[in-house]
Motif scaffolding. Structure first.
Motif, short mmCIF file in Angstrom:
data_model
loop_
_atom_site.label_atom_id
_atom_site.label_comp_id
_atom_site.label_asym_id
_atom_site.label_seq_id
_atom_site.Cartn_x
_atom_site.Cartn_y
_atom_site.Cartn_z
N LEU A 9 51.85 36.95 44.08
CA LEU A 9 52.15 36.14 45.25
C LEU A 9 53.46 35.42 44.96
O LEU A 9 53.54 34.63 44.02
CB LEU A 9 51.04 35.13 45.54
N LEU A 10 54.49 35.72 45.73
CA LEU A 10 55.80 35.10 45.56
C LEU A 10 55.81 33.83 46.42
O LEU A 10 55.76 33.90 47.64
CB LEU A 10 56.89 36.09 45.97
N VAL A 11 55.86 32.68 45.76
CA VAL A 11 55.63 31.41 46.42
C VAL A 11 56.93 30.71 46.77
O VAL A 11 57.11 30.23 47.89
CB VAL A 11 54.76 30.50 45.51
N SER A 12 57.85 30.62 45.82
CA SER A 12 59.11 29.91 46.06
C SER A 12 60.16 30.46 45.12
O SER A 12 59.89 31.35 44.31
CB SER A 12 58.93 28.40 45.87
N GLY A 13 61.36 29.92 45.18
CA GLY A 13 62.44 30.42 44.35
C GLY A 13 62.88 31.79 44.82
O GLY A 13 62.62 32.20 45.94
N GLY A 14 63.54 32.51 43.93
CA GLY A 14 64.03 33.84 44.26
C GLY A 14 63.33 34.89 43.42
O GLY A 14 62.64 34.58 42.46
#
Length: 143
Positions: A97-102
């Motif tokens: 799960l990609l939550v924040s940042g890059g």
């Protein structure tokens, strides 16, 4: 399950293909706009039929879940400032799960990935692309 963080901020949640626990486990806090859970139920267990109510939600940041179906993928995680934080190699059965940042990706093997994120689709207005940093400079590359 592994949390990828930068300066105390969660960038991603990785659920290994090896994860197993009875019952239900939510990996995300209640305030995330994308919820990720794992269920392991015995034969005969039932979830009552249901419909979801119409409920207006405001989403300010896209979060996406990637399900690796086949292959091997290196995921590079970046801070909001576009600094490379670390890299991880994911294989078939892993979920991130990609939550924040890059984030950036390199297919180590031919791969099939299922992506789930909030809609409606916003095209290129949803992201800012930037030059990758050589992953060999990554502080931690784990498989």
């Amino acid at each position: 399950m592994e949390l990828i963080k930068s300066s105390g901020t969660i960038l991603a949640i990785i659920v290994s293909r090896k994860f197993s626990q009875p019952g239900i486990v939510f990996f995300t806090p209640d305030d995330f706009s994308q919820q990720l859970a794992y269920m392991n139920r015995p034969t005969g267990y039932q979830i009552a039929p249901h419909v979801h109510n119409l409920l207006r939600r405001e989403v300010f940041h896209t979060q996406e879940a990637l399900f690796i179906r086949r292959g091997k993928v290196r995921v590079d995680f970046y801070s909001e400032e576009k600094t490379l934080v670390c890299s991880r190699v994911l294989e078939a059965g892993d979920v991130v799960l990609l939550v924040s940042g890059g984030h950036g990706f390199e297919m180590i093997e031919e791969s099939e990935i299922i992506e789930v994120k909030q809609g409606p689709f916003a095209g290129d207005s949803d992201k800012v692309r930037f030059e990758p940093i050589d992953a060999s400079q990554s502080p931690t590359v784990k498989e």
